[in-house]
Design a protein around this motif. Structure first.
Motif, PDB file in Angstrom:
ATOM      1  N   THR A  22       0.834  -1.206   0.000  1.00  0.00           N
ATOM      2  CA  THR A  22       0.000   0.000   0.000  1.00  0.00           C
ATOM      3  C   THR A  22       0.866   1.253   0.000  1.00  0.00           C
ATOM      4  OG1 THR A  22      -0.044  -0.016   2.396  1.00  0.00           O
ATOM      5  CG2 THR A  22      -1.872  -1.094   1.279  1.00  0.00           C
ATOM      6  N   GLN A  23       0.237   2.328  -0.354  1.00  0.00           N
ATOM      7  CA  GLN A  23       0.960   3.601  -0.427  1.00  0.00           C
ATOM      8  C   GLN A  23       0.898   4.352   0.897  1.00  0.00           C
ATOM      9  OE1 GLN A  23       0.133   6.256  -3.610  1.00  0.00           O
ATOM     10  NE2 GLN A  23      -0.342   4.657  -5.076  1.00  0.00           N
ATOM     11  N   PRO A  24       1.974   5.049   1.261  1.00  0.00           N
ATOM     12  CA  PRO A  24       1.883   5.966   2.394  1.00  0.00           C
ATOM     13  C   PRO A  24       0.972   7.139   2.050  1.00  0.00           C
ATOM     14  CG  PRO A  24       4.014   6.147   1.319  1.00  0.00           C
ATOM     15  CD  PRO A  24       3.299   4.997   0.668  1.00  0.00           C
ATOM     16  N   LYS A  25       0.293   7.667   3.067  1.00  0.00           N
ATOM     17  CA  LYS A  25      -0.691   8.730   2.827  1.00  0.00           C
ATOM     18  C   LYS A  25      -0.089   9.954   2.148  1.00  0.00           C
ATOM     19  CE  LYS A  25      -3.903   7.849   6.659  1.00  0.00           C
ATOM     20  NZ  LYS A  25      -4.347   8.338   7.978  1.00  0.00           N
ATOM     21  N   ASN A  26       1.153  10.268   2.478  1.00  0.00           N
ATOM     22  CA  ASN A  26       1.752  11.523   1.977  1.00  0.00           C
ATOM     23  C   ASN A  26       2.530  11.331   0.676  1.00  0.00           C
ATOM     24  OD1 ASN A  26       3.966  10.150   2.874  1.00  0.00           O
ATOM     25  ND2 ASN A  26       4.891  11.899   3.924  1.00  0.00           N
ATOM     26  N   PHE A  27       2.232  10.264  -0.059  1.00  0.00           N
ATOM     27  CA  PHE A  27       2.915   9.950  -1.318  1.00  0.00           C
ATOM     28  C   PHE A  27       4.416   9.728  -1.082  1.00  0.00           C
ATOM     29  CE2 PHE A  27      -0.561  12.906  -2.232  1.00  0.00           C
ATOM     30  CZ  PHE A  27      -1.295  12.243  -3.206  1.00  0.00           C
ATOM     31  N   TYR A  66       1.435  12.329  -8.675  1.00  0.00           N
ATOM     32  CA  TYR A  66       2.137  11.896  -7.456  1.00  0.00           C
ATOM     33  C   TYR A  66       1.629  10.534  -7.004  1.00  0.00           C
ATOM     34  CZ  TYR A  66       4.979  16.006  -7.122  1.00  0.00           C
ATOM     35  OH  TYR A  66       5.932  16.943  -7.396  1.00  0.00           O
ATOM     36  N   ASN A  67       0.348  10.303  -7.198  1.00  0.00           N
ATOM     37  CA  ASN A  67      -0.184   8.977  -6.881  1.00  0.00           C
ATOM     38  C   ASN A  67       0.480   7.913  -7.752  1.00  0.00           C
ATOM     39  OD1 ASN A  67      -2.135   7.021  -5.813  1.00  0.00           O
ATOM     40  ND2 ASN A  67      -3.052   7.120  -7.852  1.00  0.00           N
ATOM     41  N   CYS A 125       4.091   7.370  -6.621  1.00  0.00           N
ATOM     42  CA  CYS A 125       4.121   6.622  -5.364  1.00  0.00           C
ATOM     43  C   CYS A 125       3.776   5.155  -5.611  1.00  0.00           C
ATOM     44  CB  CYS A 125       3.148   7.273  -4.376  1.00  0.00           C
ATOM     45  SG  CYS A 125       3.306   6.680  -2.703  1.00  0.00           S
ATOM     46  N   GLU A 140      -5.297   1.198   2.692  1.00  0.00           N
ATOM     47  CA  GLU A 140      -4.566   2.444   2.449  1.00  0.00           C
ATOM     48  C   GLU A 140      -4.812   3.434   3.589  1.00  0.00           C
ATOM     49  OE1 GLU A 140      -4.987   6.072  -0.650  1.00  0.00           O
ATOM     50  OE2 GLU A 140      -4.959   4.069  -1.521  1.00  0.00           O
ATOM     51  N   LYS A 169      -2.808   3.017   7.024  1.00  0.00           N
ATOM     52  CA  LYS A 169      -1.379   3.301   7.086  1.00  0.00           C
ATOM     53  C   LYS A 169      -1.144   4.642   7.772  1.00  0.00           C
ATOM     54  CE  LYS A 169       2.484   1.739   4.836  1.00  0.00           C
ATOM     55  NZ  LYS A 169       2.896   0.636   4.027  1.00  0.00           N
ATOM     56  N   LYS A 170      -0.223   4.639   8.702  1.00  0.00           N
ATOM     57  CA  LYS A 170       0.186   5.869   9.374  1.00  0.00           C
ATOM     58  C   LYS A 170      -0.916   6.479  10.241  1.00  0.00           C
ATOM     59  CE  LYS A 170       4.282   6.951   6.911  1.00  0.00           C
ATOM     60  NZ  LYS A 170       4.929   7.819   5.990  1.00  0.00           N
ATOM     61  N   GLN A 212      -7.515  11.697  -5.143  1.00  0.00           N
ATOM     62  CA  GLN A 212      -6.094  11.910  -4.863  1.00  0.00           C
ATOM     63  C   GLN A 212      -5.833  13.372  -4.472  1.00  0.00           C
ATOM     64  OE1 GLN A 212      -4.071   9.512  -4.436  1.00  0.00           O
ATOM     65  NE2 GLN A 212      -5.422   7.915  -5.244  1.00  0.00           N
ATOM     66  N   ARG A 242      -6.338  13.720  -0.879  1.00  0.00           N
ATOM     67  CA  ARG A 242      -5.148  13.167  -0.211  1.00  0.00           C
ATOM     68  C   ARG A 242      -3.991  14.182  -0.248  1.00  0.00           C
ATOM     69  NH1 ARG A 242      -1.950   8.194  -3.014  1.00  0.00           N
ATOM     70  NH2 ARG A 242      -0.237   7.936  -1.537  1.00  0.00           N
ATOM     71  N   VAL A 270      -1.018  17.091   2.342  1.00  0.00           N
ATOM     72  CA  VAL A 270       0.450  17.052   2.285  1.00  0.00           C
ATOM     73  C   VAL A 270       0.935  18.474   2.007  1.00  0.00           C
ATOM     74  CG1 VAL A 270       2.476  15.997   1.201  1.00  0.00           C
ATOM     75  CG2 VAL A 270       0.324  14.723   1.346  1.00  0.00           C
TER      76      VAL A 270
END
Lengths: 382, 417
Positions: A2-7, A298-299, A302, B3, B6-7, B323, B326, B330
């Motif tokens: 899976t991808q980290p939330k912040n790309f 960016y998605n 990533c 997804e 995560k974190k 996206q 999301r 950031v």
């Protein structure tokens, strides 16, 4: 995976990007770019390859070309997300350079198992530049389509639409043999290599077709064995699409900001033209599309780093949307500059031309959507 | 791991596990009649009661309003509503009916209400014991919202309210209303004030609610008339004359750009559960199965390259919006902090509208069939969804007003007013 939330766009990536943005703002403001590449408006001008080699040397010293070269090959071993941010900045500056093609080459080389691949990556980390010679005359982006033949250790044929051909040291050449597609490194100076420059619309790039006349290749130039070349290109392809999308996002942001700035200073009917909703609302639409394209890019980057099973899907989304915004932002940027926007002296045509080139590279928007549909919907019934 | 997982912060991770556990044990009852597609189309008491019970249970379990302070009826958590929302949506629960209360009244009262009002009204809002509506638009104040003429006059220690509000969703069930009105006729913006007022307890006395019928044939929004409604100054938010500033908090949240995350449990309805497997009215991805089930020119719509292209474009737009939400979190990838949040409502509503239009194009001749026709694909829900989408592109500031806001506040172009 899976991808980290912040790309995975963290402090290191941000610092790299901010430095690049500042560097290009300081060293290649748009008026300087215009002086550099647009000195000759002649309709019948000869094909040109204009770029600032000193600037490029500084970029190499900043390490941009080593970002995605693995550490074991002497690079920084960073993510595609980091590189995406740099390419976005180079697109914003419409930088004429072998940056994108060398980055693309590195992505392909990372997928090549033969020893020469690692060697060439090391050379790239040391400042060497390279470009992909992988396209046939039809312009097909299908990896099995090839106009260069490999027989008995000799290349014959022509690679078309080779980007920055007169800026780079080496080519990664796709060649077809009876056992399938192979990849070889061929130096630009090698005997039998004839670079024929194309006259192109984009003033910030050069392009050529390359004739291979009895060009001898040996095992120390072998990057991917016959039969393995297409797969290596396929694995790298989401990365290539993502980087071109990033270039378009950066350029589109420049187009947006430049046109907005004009709408804030140009007055007609005793008002700034940005007052009028026929100007204001389409520029908001450009902004929304830029934002979608950038988020998708960016998605995709990533995903390439962390989620390879989804990389192609997300890369095609990004390239499709970025191509659409490139077209729309270009269109509005010229139209909203009015008469001045139609002149050679106005800067917007530089970006419009670069965007048009970007839209086509590795397949335009509707091509990407057709490929995406095959992934999401399955192939069409015959 | 998903997804979303995560974190998570440690608090979020614990809370997510709790939500997941509770939701897995919570049994959703089957509604006795067809549910509408969203809260603002709730027409009948049985629909409302069914949904009210669900919100009450979710609130009692701590999944609704959990980021609000304990004394206001919340759980004093940090950044946990988003977690509850993700888990409720993943569990495919029905939507929460008190949407105008949760999305607009609660954050406005939280940021601007007097302490006693917060403590009295917010717990009952979260539990859905009180339903809320929003009194902003008037016949003469649509896009030009600051032109509202509903007037409050001070008489003794009471404010006496007279006026006419319109497009008031859920007023027919509402116990309370957030109300933007005028207390000074000499100043356009600084003459506005912001109250919360009772509705249900005043029906037949000083408040009248008349239903309006939408283009779909549904009710759900109303006209509201005030004739000498009296309230005390306790129900004034902030100072007199600060109504426009308070309204910005409401509008920011209504457009999905405010600091408080709106509790939301997704949208499982009875819509589309009809006779076709795997078909439902949803986002752009649901168009794929619809295309595979829709005949077109001797094949299916899924085998038509033009339709494939359109469906992919729709999916790409939707994914771009997702996206974008999301990326908005950031900081390093956003040059302007409000640039993406202020696009949220505009983009979401236009995607929904274009998705509905494309669904009808995919259905072809069958898209002429509406709710209640036994041959209608997906129970006729797509034509309904398409028509209802205009509610969203018009409400909460039309798409045109949203583009003005973005062009002016984010891009800095000359103001229209």
């Amino acid at each position: 995976m899976t991808q980290p939330k912040n790309f995975a766009f963290g402090e290191d990536e941000k610092m790299l990007r901010d430095t690049a943005r500042k560097f290009l703002e300081d060293n290649l403001p748009t008026d300087k770019l215009h002086k550099l590449v647009a000195s000759n408006p002649d309709l019948y001008r000869e094909p040109e390859s204009i770029w600032d080699r000193d600037l490029w040397q500084q970029i190499v010293e900043l390490g941009w070309t080593t970002v995605i070269v693995p550490e074991e090959n002497g690079g920084m071993g960073m993510s595609l997300v980091a590189l995406t941010a740099l390419v976005e900045e180079s697109g914003r500056a419409a930088l004429p350079s072998p940056f994108l093609v060398t980055a693309n080459s590195s992505l392909v080389l990372r997928e090549c198992s033969a020893a020469a691949g690692g060697r060439l990556l090391e050379e790239i980390a040391g400042g060497k530049t390279a470009s992909l010679a992988i396209t046939p005359k039809t312009g097909s982006w299908t990896h099995d389509d090839c106009d260069v033949a490999l027989e008995g250790g000799t290349l014959n044929g022509t690679a078309w639409f080779v980007q920055e051909a007169r800026k780079v040291d080496s080519f990664i050449v796709k060649a077809e043999s009876s056992k399938g597609i192979a990849l070889y490194e061929v130096p630009a100076q090698a005997t039998g290599v004839e670079i024929v420059p194309d006259t192109i619309v984009d003033l910030t790039r050069d392009q050529a077709h390359i004739n291979f006349n009895q060009v001898k290749v040996s095992s120390d130039q072998l990057l991917a064995e016959a039969g393995e070349g297409s797969a290596a290109l396929s694995r790298a392809e989401p990365g290539l699409l993502t980087l071109v999308a990033a270039d378009m996002c950066g350029a589109a942001e420049w187009q947006l900001q430049t046109t907005v700035e004009y709408a804030r200073v140009r007055e007609q009917f005793n008002r700034q033209i940005g007052f009028f909703q026929a100007i204001k609302h389409p520029l908001v639409n450009v902004m929304i599309m830029v934002d979608h394209a950038k988020s998708l890019t960016y998605n995709a980057a990533c995903a390439y780093d962390t989620e390879p099973e989804h990389a192609e899907k997300f890369a095609r989304m990004a390239k499709s949307r970025a191509s659409d915004v490139a077209a729309y932002a270009s269109n509005r940027s010229i139209q909203f500059h009015g008469g001045i926007g139609f002149t050679w002296e106005c800067f917007v045509h530089l970006y419009t031309k670069r965007q048009k080139h970007n839209q086509i590279l590795y397949g335009d928007a509707s091509y990407q959507r057709a490929k995406l549909a095959d992934i999401l919907m399955g192939p069409m019934a015959a | 791991m998903s997804e979303d997982q995560k974190k998570d912060t440690p608090e979020q991770a614990d809370f997510r596990a709790y939500c997941r556990d509770w939701l897995s044990k919570h049994e959703t009852k089957t509604p006795s009649s067809r549910l509408p597609q969203s809260a603002i189309e709730i027409m009948h008491t049985d629909q409302m009661e069914y949904l009210r019970e669900w919100q009450y249970e979710a609130y009692q379990a701590g999944l609704v309003g959990c980021d609000y302070p304990v004394e206001e009826g919340g759980a004093g958590r940090k950044d946990c509503q988003l977690i509850a929302n993700q888990e409720m949506q993943a569990a495919n629960k029905p939507f929460l009916p008190n949407i105008l209360g949760l999305g607009m009244a609660a954050p406005t009262i939280h940021f601007h209400g007097k302490q006693g009002v917060k403590e009295n009204l917010l717990p009952r809002l979260f539990s859905c014991e009180d339903v809320w509506c929003q009194g902003f638009s008037e016949p003469g104040a649509g896009s030009d919202l600051a032109n509202v003429q509903t007037f409050a006059e001070k008489k003794g220690d009471k404010w006496v309210i007279n006026g006419h509000k319109v497009w008031t969703s859920l007023a027919h069930f509402a116990d309370w209303m957030i109300l933007l009105l005028r207390t000074d006729k000499s100043e356009k913006y600084d003459g506005l004030s912001y109250f919360v007022v009772p509705i249900k307890s005043e029906l037949g006395k000083s408040v009248e609610v008349r239903p309006l019928i939408k283009i779909t044939g549904e009710t759900g929004f109303n006209e509201v008339f005030f004739e000498n409604l009296e309230v005390t100054e306790d129900y004034l938010l902030e100072d007199l004359g600060k109504g426009w500033q308070v309204a910005q908090t409401t509008l920011l949240h209504e457009r999905g750009a405010g600091p408080m995350v709106t509790p939301s449990s997704g949208g499982a309805t009875s819509g589309g559960s009809g006779n076709q497997e795997g078909l439902s009215v949803g986002g752009a991805y649901s168009l794929i199965n619809l295309a595979k089930a829709s005949p077109r020119n001797g094949r299916t719509a899924a085998d038509d390259p033009v339709m494939r292209d359109k469906i992919m474009e729709m999916i790409i737009r939707q994914e771009g919006s997702k996206q974008g939400a999301r990326r908005a979190r950031v900081e390093g990838l956003c040059d302007h902090p409000m640039r993406i949040p202020l696009q949220s409502k505009l983009v979401m509503s236009e995607i929904r509208q274009d998705c509905g239009a494309l669904a009808m194009e995919i259905e072809g001749a069958a898209s002429t069939l509406y709710i209640n026709d036994e041959n209608a694909p997906v129970g006729g829900e797509w034509p309904l969804a398409y028509m209802n989408s205009y509610g969203v592109t018009i409400a909460a500031g039309t798409s045109e007003i949203q583009r003005n806001i973005l062009g002016e506040r984010v891009l800095g172009m000359a103001k229209s007013k």
